[in-house]
Design a protein around this motif. Structure first.
Motif, mmCIF file in Angstrom:
data_model
loop_
_atom_site.group_PDB
_atom_site.id
_atom_site.type_symbol
_atom_site.label_atom_id
_atom_site.label_comp_id
_atom_site.label_asym_id
_atom_site.label_seq_id
_atom_site.Cartn_x
_atom_site.Cartn_y
_atom_site.Cartn_z
ATOM 1 N N GLN A 75 9.435 9.137 -0.965
ATOM 2 C CA GLN A 75 8.152 8.717 -0.409
ATOM 3 C C GLN A 75 7.744 7.393 -1.054
ATOM 4 N N ALA A 104 5.654 4.682 -2.902
ATOM 5 C CA ALA A 104 4.574 4.742 -3.877
ATOM 6 C C ALA A 104 3.349 4.035 -3.309
ATOM 7 N N GLN A 105 2.187 4.591 -3.572
ATOM 8 C CA GLN A 105 0.958 3.947 -3.101
ATOM 9 C C GLN A 105 0.674 2.715 -3.948
ATOM 10 N N SER A 106 0.211 1.694 -3.285
ATOM 11 C CA SER A 106 -0.088 0.453 -3.982
ATOM 12 C C SER A 106 -1.440 0.561 -4.671
ATOM 13 N N LEU A 107 -1.526 0.010 -5.847
ATOM 14 C CA LEU A 107 -2.791 -0.038 -6.571
ATOM 15 C C LEU A 107 -3.589 -1.277 -6.209
ATOM 16 N N THR A 148 -7.537 -3.256 -1.132
ATOM 17 C CA THR A 148 -7.525 -3.780 0.227
ATOM 18 C C THR A 148 -8.504 -4.941 0.288
#
Length: 96
Positions: free
Chosen positions: A24, A26-29, A32
């Motif tokens: 999966q 990785a979510q970005s830190l 936005t």
């Protein structure tokens, strides 16, 4: 032989499931970007509308017969309404 085949299938299945979890993204830190910054599309649209409106006001001002009372204020108010519609309420200008 049958035990070996079942064991092998179990290892492949569980190993594949573990791999699927790790694959999966990785979510970005990274935050936005705001839709209402100075260079954002929302503000550009409102600014272009404001420019068009003030250009019309300037053109009407050249005619002695044109009624231009409140033209600039109307353009300014329309600009602020545009920003509000695009959820940029904090980015307003004073129309007085």
């Amino acid at each position: 032989m049958t035990r070996f085949a079942v064991l092998l299938l179990g290892v492949l299945f569980l190993g594949g499931a573990a791999f699927a979890q790790d694959s999966q993204p990785a979510q970005s830190l990274k935050q936005t970007p705001s839709a209402c910054t100075a260079g954002s599309q929302s503000v550009r649209v409102c600014s272009n509308g404001f420019q068009s409106c003030t250009d019309v006001c300037a053109a009407r001002a050249l005619s002695a017969n044109a009624d231009v009372a409140g033209c600039a204020t109307a353009c300014c108010n329309q600009f602020n309404v545009c920003l509000q519609m695009r959820n940029c309420g904090a980015a307003r200008i004073n129309c007085n």
